[in-house]
Design a protein around this motif. Structure first.
Motif, PDB file in Angstrom:
ATOM      1  N   LEU A   1      -6.551   4.507   7.139  1.00  0.00           N
ATOM      2  CA  LEU A   1      -6.936   5.859   7.546  1.00  0.00           C
ATOM      3  C   LEU A   1      -6.372   6.906   6.591  1.00  0.00           C
ATOM      4  O   LEU A   1      -7.031   7.908   6.282  1.00  0.00           O
ATOM      5  N   LEU A   2      -5.155   6.688   6.104  1.00  0.00           N
ATOM      6  CA  LEU A   2      -4.561   7.621   5.156  1.00  0.00           C
ATOM      7  C   LEU A   2      -5.345   7.649   3.845  1.00  0.00           C
ATOM      8  O   LEU A   2      -5.438   8.692   3.180  1.00  0.00           O
ATOM      9  N   LYS A   3      -5.895   6.493   3.479  1.00  0.00           N
ATOM     10  CA  LYS A   3      -6.643   6.399   2.219  1.00  0.00           C
ATOM     11  C   LYS A   3      -8.106   6.784   2.382  1.00  0.00           C
ATOM     12  O   LYS A   3      -8.831   6.887   1.383  1.00  0.00           O
ATOM     13  N   PHE A   4      -8.551   6.977   3.624  1.00  0.00           N
ATOM     14  CA  PHE A   4      -9.983   7.175   3.861  1.00  0.00           C
ATOM     15  C   PHE A   4     -10.576   8.345   3.083  1.00  0.00           C
ATOM     16  O   PHE A   4     -11.677   8.209   2.516  1.00  0.00           O
ATOM     17  N   PRO A   5      -9.931   9.546   3.030  1.00  0.00           N
ATOM     18  CA  PRO A   5     -10.535  10.648   2.260  1.00  0.00           C
ATOM     19  C   PRO A   5     -10.803  10.264   0.803  1.00  0.00           C
ATOM     20  O   PRO A   5     -11.855  10.614   0.247  1.00  0.00           O
ATOM     21  N   PHE A   6      -9.876   9.518   0.207  1.00  0.00           N
ATOM     22  CA  PHE A   6     -10.079   9.053  -1.171  1.00  0.00           C
ATOM     23  C   PHE A   6     -11.241   8.065  -1.236  1.00  0.00           C
ATOM     24  O   PHE A   6     -12.085   8.127  -2.140  1.00  0.00           O
TER      25      PHE A   6
ATOM     26  N   ASP B   1     -18.415   5.172  10.284  1.00  0.00           N
ATOM     27  CA  ASP B   1     -18.411   4.410  11.535  1.00  0.00           C
ATOM     28  C   ASP B   1     -17.164   3.542  11.619  1.00  0.00           C
ATOM     29  O   ASP B   1     -16.522   3.444  12.672  1.00  0.00           O
ATOM     30  N   ALA B   2     -16.795   2.899  10.492  1.00  0.00           N
ATOM     31  CA  ALA B   2     -15.588   2.057  10.471  1.00  0.00           C
ATOM     32  C   ALA B   2     -14.340   2.893  10.747  1.00  0.00           C
ATOM     33  O   ALA B   2     -13.448   2.477  11.502  1.00  0.00           O
ATOM     34  N   ARG B   3     -14.266   4.053  10.134  1.00  0.00           N
ATOM     35  CA  ARG B   3     -13.113   4.934  10.378  1.00  0.00           C
ATOM     36  C   ARG B   3     -12.993   5.276  11.862  1.00  0.00           C
ATOM     37  O   ARG B   3     -11.898   5.242  12.439  1.00  0.00           O
ATOM     38  N   ASP B   4     -14.116   5.615  12.490  1.00  0.00           N
ATOM     39  CA  ASP B   4     -14.091   5.989  13.903  1.00  0.00           C
ATOM     40  C   ASP B   4     -13.668   4.818  14.787  1.00  0.00           C
ATOM     41  O   ASP B   4     -12.925   4.994  15.757  1.00  0.00           O
ATOM     42  N   ARG B   5     -14.124   3.622  14.430  1.00  0.00           N
ATOM     43  CA  ARG B   5     -13.738   2.432  15.197  1.00  0.00           C
ATOM     44  C   ARG B   5     -12.236   2.177  15.083  1.00  0.00           C
ATOM     45  O   ARG B   5     -11.561   1.852  16.068  1.00  0.00           O
ATOM     46  N   VAL B   6     -11.721   2.299  13.866  1.00  0.00           N
ATOM     47  CA  VAL B   6     -10.286   2.101  13.647  1.00  0.00           C
ATOM     48  C   VAL B   6      -9.490   3.154  14.413  1.00  0.00           C
ATOM     49  O   VAL B   6      -8.484   2.839  15.077  1.00  0.00           O
ATOM     50  N   HIS B   7      -9.922   4.384  14.345  1.00  0.00           N
ATOM     51  CA  HIS B   7      -9.222   5.472  15.027  1.00  0.00           C
ATOM     52  C   HIS B   7      -9.191   5.242  16.540  1.00  0.00           C
ATOM     53  O   HIS B   7      -8.149   5.413  17.193  1.00  0.00           O
ATOM     54  N   ASP B   8     -10.325   4.823  17.103  1.00  0.00           N
ATOM     55  CA  ASP B   8     -10.388   4.588  18.551  1.00  0.00           C
ATOM     56  C   ASP B   8      -9.455   3.460  18.977  1.00  0.00           C
ATOM     57  O   ASP B   8      -8.789   3.548  20.020  1.00  0.00           O
TER      58      ASP B   8
ATOM     59  N   LEU C   1       3.515  -4.034  21.608  1.00  0.00           N
ATOM     60  CA  LEU C   1       2.467  -4.700  20.849  1.00  0.00           C
ATOM     61  C   LEU C   1       2.933  -6.082  20.426  1.00  0.00           C
ATOM     62  O   LEU C   1       4.104  -6.274  20.080  1.00  0.00           O
ATOM     63  N   ASN C   2       2.005  -7.044  20.443  1.00  0.00           N
ATOM     64  CA  ASN C   2       2.341  -8.360  19.912  1.00  0.00           C
ATOM     65  C   ASN C   2       2.342  -8.305  18.390  1.00  0.00           C
ATOM     66  O   ASN C   2       1.983  -7.280  17.781  1.00  0.00           O
ATOM     67  N   SER C   3       2.714  -9.396  17.763  1.00  0.00           N
ATOM     68  CA  SER C   3       2.880  -9.388  16.304  1.00  0.00           C
ATOM     69  C   SER C   3       1.570  -9.120  15.575  1.00  0.00           C
ATOM     70  O   SER C   3       1.543  -8.403  14.563  1.00  0.00           O
ATOM     71  N   GLU C   4       0.462  -9.682  16.091  1.00  0.00           N
ATOM     72  CA  GLU C   4      -0.826  -9.477  15.428  1.00  0.00           C
ATOM     73  C   GLU C   4      -1.259  -8.018  15.515  1.00  0.00           C
ATOM     74  O   GLU C   4      -1.749  -7.434  14.534  1.00  0.00           O
ATOM     75  N   ASP C   5      -1.098  -7.419  16.689  1.00  0.00           N
ATOM     76  CA  ASP C   5      -1.466  -6.014  16.845  1.00  0.00           C
ATOM     77  C   ASP C   5      -0.577  -5.108  15.994  1.00  0.00           C
ATOM     78  O   ASP C   5      -1.035  -4.097  15.453  1.00  0.00           O
ATOM     79  N   THR C   6       0.694  -5.481  15.864  1.00  0.00           N
ATOM     80  CA  THR C   6       1.606  -4.693  15.042  1.00  0.00           C
ATOM     81  C   THR C   6       1.176  -4.721  13.578  1.00  0.00           C
ATOM     82  O   THR C   6       1.180  -3.681  12.896  1.00  0.00           O
ATOM     83  N   LYS C   7       0.801  -5.904  13.092  1.00  0.00           N
ATOM     84  CA  LYS C   7       0.340  -6.023  11.706  1.00  0.00           C
ATOM     85  C   LYS C   7      -0.941  -5.222  11.499  1.00  0.00           C
ATOM     86  O   LYS C   7      -1.100  -4.527  10.487  1.00  0.00           O
ATOM     87  N   TRP C   8      -1.859  -5.332  12.471  1.00  0.00           N
ATOM     88  CA  TRP C   8      -3.119  -4.602  12.338  1.00  0.00           C
ATOM     89  C   TRP C   8      -2.859  -3.099  12.351  1.00  0.00           C
ATOM     90  O   TRP C   8      -3.475  -2.352  11.586  1.00  0.00           O
ATOM     91  N   TYR C   9      -1.954  -2.653  13.207  1.00  0.00           N
ATOM     92  CA  TYR C   9      -1.639  -1.228  13.314  1.00  0.00           C
ATOM     93  C   TYR C   9      -1.191  -0.669  11.959  1.00  0.00           C
ATOM     94  O   TYR C   9      -1.646   0.398  11.522  1.00  0.00           O
ATOM     95  N   ALA C  10      -0.316  -1.413  11.287  1.00  0.00           N
ATOM     96  CA  ALA C  10       0.181  -0.959   9.979  1.00  0.00           C
ATOM     97  C   ALA C  10      -0.948  -0.895   8.954  1.00  0.00           C
ATOM     98  O   ALA C  10      -1.054   0.067   8.180  1.00  0.00           O
ATOM     99  N   ARG C  11      -1.813  -1.918   8.940  1.00  0.00           N
ATOM    100  CA  ARG C  11      -2.961  -1.926   8.018  1.00  0.00           C
ATOM    101  C   ARG C  11      -3.892  -0.754   8.309  1.00  0.00           C
ATOM    102  O   ARG C  11      -4.379  -0.086   7.393  1.00  0.00           O
ATOM    103  N   ALA C  12      -4.144  -0.528   9.588  1.00  0.00           N
ATOM    104  CA  ALA C  12      -5.092   0.505   9.992  1.00  0.00           C
ATOM    105  C   ALA C  12      -4.600   1.897   9.605  1.00  0.00           C
ATOM    106  O   ALA C  12      -5.376   2.735   9.126  1.00  0.00           O
ATOM    107  N   VAL C  13      -3.314   2.161   9.814  1.00  0.00           N
ATOM    108  CA  VAL C  13      -2.756   3.468   9.450  1.00  0.00           C
ATOM    109  C   VAL C  13      -2.894   3.704   7.947  1.00  0.00           C
ATOM    110  O   VAL C  13      -3.273   4.798   7.498  1.00  0.00           O
ATOM    111  N   GLN C  14      -2.606   2.675   7.159  1.00  0.00           N
ATOM    112  CA  GLN C  14      -2.745   2.805   5.705  1.00  0.00           C
ATOM    113  C   GLN C  14      -4.187   3.098   5.317  1.00  0.00           C
ATOM    114  O   GLN C  14      -4.460   3.943   4.452  1.00  0.00           O
TER     115      GLN C  14
END
Length: 303
Positions: free
Chosen positions: A48-53, A15-22, A33-46
């Motif tokens: 999602l990349l780690k999610f299978p593990f 569920d968390a993965r789907d929320r992040v993806h959306d 993007l503002n600075s906060e959204d930019t920081k969140w975007y970078a965290r979120a991409v990382q």
């Protein structure tokens, strides 16, 4: 610990993965993007990349962190901790601005009860479902509930629980206590709305205060003799006399009803308090209430 046992599951992480993806898709449609959204975007991409593990190893890590064999190997222990950390990071991304950390609820800070109310009533509050299905059921037919608020990151779940009690268990007495209510004691008159969330606030040490308050609730005895108590009477905030405990007279805490096997540890760890207060009590940066700092006491080790 029960809350984290509930959210560190395969279903919640998916569920968390789907929320992040959306949310990522929404942000990618923005022109900038503002600075906060930019920081969140970078965290979120990382994340999602780690999610299978994470999804493949999380359940094993949660089980292993409670095994003594895991602690015999620093490499195995670090692997478990890293997996759980990454899972919690995924959950934090999904429910931003709430940032979970093991042992605490969130790292949000609030200025007033009104600030808390905005998130408590939010349908996306991650604590609501757990507190409603698990905690309210555990409360059962008790007449009073004590909610300890030691750190700021416990404010949101504490107020969420209080709100659910008000809605589902009318007539239940709610008592706030702990470090933060002790700090609030100094300026509680400026925030009478706090008592929309609780009936009583116990500041500083609560052993005698809680015992005598529960007796008063049961027998109808007057409140003015109960120490360290704050409550709202009509439009006035009432504070009773200050009291500090004589440590040798206090019994050893009873942990029999605590689910010790649920903790993320192979063996239970108990705090043994030898002193209260501070023998120095001169640090300007200390966040502990001055009323508590000055009353330094020690306890005989034989007790």
């Amino acid at each position: 610990v029960a809350f984290f046992r509930t959210i560190l599951t395969r279903a919640t992480l998916i569920d968390a993965r789907d929320r992040v993806h959306d949310r990522l898709i929404q942000l990618e449609q923005e022109n900038s993007l503002n600075s906060e959204d930019t920081k969140w975007y970078a965290r979120a991409v990382q994340s999602l990349l780690k999610f299978p593990f994470i999804i493949d190893n999380m359940q094993q890590a949660v089980a292993a962190i409670s095994s003594s064999e895991t602690f015999s190997s620093i490499e195995r222990l670090n692997d478990c901790k890293r997996t759980i950390h990454e899972a919690i990071e995924m959950l934090s991304c999904a429910w931003t601005p709430i940032s979970f950390k093991l042992g605490s609820g969130s790292n949000l800070h609030f200025a007033t009860p009104a600030d808390v109310g905005l998130l408590v009533e939010d349908t996306d509050n991650p604590f609501s479902a757990f507190l409603q299905t698990e905690t309210l059921r555990a409360i059962g037919d008790a007449k009073a509930v004590g909610i300890s608020i030691t750190y700021r990151d416990q404010i949101l779940p504490a107020f969420t629980l209080s709100n659910l009690i008000r809605q589902n268990l009318p007539g239940m007495t709610v008592i706030f206590g702990g470090n933060l209510p002790s700090i609030w004691y100094e300026t509680v008159e400026d925030c009478p709305d706090l008592f929309d969330w609780c009936d009583y606030l116990i500041a500083f040490e609560g052993e005698t205060a809680l015992d005598t308050l529960l007796t008063a609730i049961e027998t109808g005895a007057p409140l003015n003799k109960i120490p360290n108590l704050v409550y709202r009477q009509n439009d006035a905030i009432i504070k009773t006399s200050f009291h500090f405990e004589h440590l040798p007279h206090l019994p050893v805490p009873d942990y029999d009803q605590i689910p010790l096997d649920s903790y993320f540890s192979p063996e239970p760890v108990f705090f043994v308090y030898a002193t209260r207060g501070c023998y120095w009590s001169r640090c300007e940066f200390c966040s502990v209430s001055p009323s508590m700092r000055r009353h330094y006491r020690s306890r005989d080790s034989a007790l």
